[in-house]
Design a protein around this motif. Structure first.
Motif, short mmCIF file in Angstrom:
data_model
loop_
_atom_site.label_atom_id
_atom_site.label_comp_id
_atom_site.label_asym_id
_atom_site.label_seq_id
_atom_site.Cartn_x
_atom_site.Cartn_y
_atom_site.Cartn_z
N SER A 69 102.60 51.32 -6.47
CA SER A 69 103.25 52.47 -5.82
C SER A 69 103.08 52.49 -4.30
O SER A 69 103.57 53.42 -3.64
N LYS A 127 103.84 52.13 -0.56
CA LYS A 127 105.10 52.08 0.17
C LYS A 127 104.95 51.10 1.34
O LYS A 127 104.16 51.33 2.25
N SER A 141 107.29 49.49 3.99
CA SER A 141 108.62 49.49 4.61
C SER A 141 108.50 49.62 6.12
O SER A 141 107.60 50.31 6.62
N GLY A 173 107.86 46.19 -2.13
CA GLY A 173 108.23 46.62 -0.79
C GLY A 173 109.52 46.00 -0.32
O GLY A 173 110.13 45.18 -1.01
#
Length: 466
Positions: free
Chosen positions: A374, A376, A378, A420
């Protein structure tokens, strides 16, 4: 790991531990099964294996299943009874002095850490409270020495490095020692040992007395990477996040040598902090260095930072190839700037209170399969937030590689999946593949490395991990 010769012994401290209360002894020895006891047993076993070329906590624990440590309270203080302890920690039936110091340092830190958690003054729900907790842990360990000018250089890098890279770390440590600088590392083998070993020679040449070789670790790491015998101040922090904060609060400058995912985790942690707007003008000398043979590695790490965090992050450090004297000179000059900056702002030399550490970098990360998947990752995130999440990803891989809990999770559920955006995941995958090719994931000589992770680009199939 082959079964080693064992010994039974009783050991008392030499001024390294205050007397324990009856309650503290009870907590440690309670039926031999309490959480604090198990934690101390694990750390004690690692310390007694000092010098062992093993980087797998499960292997060490399995090899000494019948090892016991019993804590006895007596009028003069505390005494340890060791049963089926590794015999290489003793000479002619007497425990090696440095090993004994580290053993009681572990007892000191584990008892104090647990007791502090019950204290009303501890607030782990706020960023400032966490920093205060780290301060109290370091002060109790007598690590903080007020009035001493900045001269602690933290050295980060891998435990699994080439002979050429190891010799280079000793040369850099020697140059630091010649300039009367002290060395702080993660206390294990490889890069954590080389600079300390070099610094001892430099200090001896300069007749520098009281040289400090500070080792900061945490229970999951020390169980896999036994302390090197040069460490003369050992501090065990409760988790990786407290350990990392201790490094940047106590250290006055940092040198990063070649390493694997653990080094990348530390590097990203520091970059994420230095890129916080509140730290923009704060001097913190940071050098990436290695021998000529490591130039490609350093360039790849530099490229990874550029591809994920951008040019601003690259501007926070300097790369020096194959020039130990230049590294030491750069660090010595940087420490002068640190000294001047702290004097102007009346900040302590012994603890960097002015450094802003975002709470994302302080909260412990539990590398479960769900938490890893989970994350993130980016480029849409602010750079310091992306650095925090990349740091967590590397932390999870470290756990899967060497920590007992992580290894068992991988055995039960298979590799972690890291998801990702392609613009982040492709450079990440390239870097991890390079670590595997260069044997930076584990010590050589054992079984071939089995990746504990899979890199997954958003909307794409999982990339090969090796």
């Amino acid at each position: 790991m082959p079964r080693r010769q064992v010994i039974n012994a009783q050991v008392s401290p030499k001024g390294s531990l205050e007397t324990l209360s009856q309650r503290e002894v009870q907590l440690l020895s309670e039926a031999g099964s309490g959480r604090m006891y198990q934690l101390f047993r694990q750390c004690a076993l690692a310390i007694l294996n000092t010098g062992a070329q093993i980087d797998n906590a499960k292997t060490i624990l399995d090899a000494y299943k019948d090892f016991e440590v019993r804590i006895h309270q007596q009028d003069r203080g505390v005494r340890l009874e060791l049963i089926n302890a590794p015999a290489n920690a003793f000479v002619d039936g007497e425990m090696i002095a440095g090993t004994r110091e580290m053993l009681f340092s572990a007892l000191r830190d584990i008892v104090y850490t647990e007791n502090e958690l019950d204290s009303l003054r501890i607030d782990l729900d706020s960023s400032q409270g966490i920093t205060d907790y780290v301060f109290h842990l370091l002060r109790n360990a007598r690590t903080l020495r007020p009035g001493v000018e900045p001269k602690i250089v933290v050295c980060w890098g891998g435990h699994s490095i080439s002979t050429d890279e190891y010799k280079y770390t000793k040369r850099v440590g020697h140059e630091l020692g010649l300039r009367h600088l002290d060395v702080c590392t993660g206390c294990g083998p490889g890069v954590m040992k080389g600079p300390m070993k070099g610094a001892t020679i430099g200090h001896a040449k300069q007749r520098t007395h009281g040289g400090r070789y500070l080792g900061l670790t945490e229970p999951g790491i020390i169980a896999a990477e036994a302390p090197n015998p040069i460490v003369n101040e050992l501090v065990i922090l409760p988790d990786i996040e407290k350990r990392l904060e201790a490094f940047v609060r106590v250290g006055h400058g940092i040198i990063i040598f070649p390493g694997g995912v653990g080094t990348a985790e530390e590097f990203l942690y520091l970059l994420g902090i230095l890129m916080h707007p509140d730290n923009q003008d704060l001097p913190f000398p940071l050098v990436l260095t290695g021998p000529k043979s490591a130039a490609a590695y350093l360039e790849q790490l530099h490229a990874f930072v550029g591809a994920t965090l951008g040019e601003a992050a690259q501007n926070r450090y300097r790369i020096i190839i194959d020039d130990p004297a230049a590294v030491a000179i750069e660090m010595a000059q940087g420490l002068k700037a640190v000294k001047q900056f702290r004097r102007e702002r009346n900040d302590a030399f012994h603890f960097n209170w002015l450094l802003k550490i975002d709470e994302r970098f302080q909260r412990p990360f539990d590398p479960t399969h769900e938490n890893m998947a989970s994350l993130k990752l980016s480029r849409d995130l602010p750079a310091h937030e992306l650095a925090a999440n990349l740091r967590r990803a590397f932390s999870g891989i470290v756990a899967g590689n060497v920590k007992d809990k992580g290894i068992r999770l991988i055995e039960q559920h298979g590799p972690y999946e890291i998801h990702g955006d392609a613009v982040v995941m492709q450079p990440l995958d390239d870097l991890l593949k390079a670590f595997v090719r260069q044997h930076r994931m584990k010590l050589p000589g054992g079984a071939a490395y089995e990746p504990c992770y899979r890199v997954v680009q958003s909307g794409a199939e999982a990339l090969e991990a090796s």
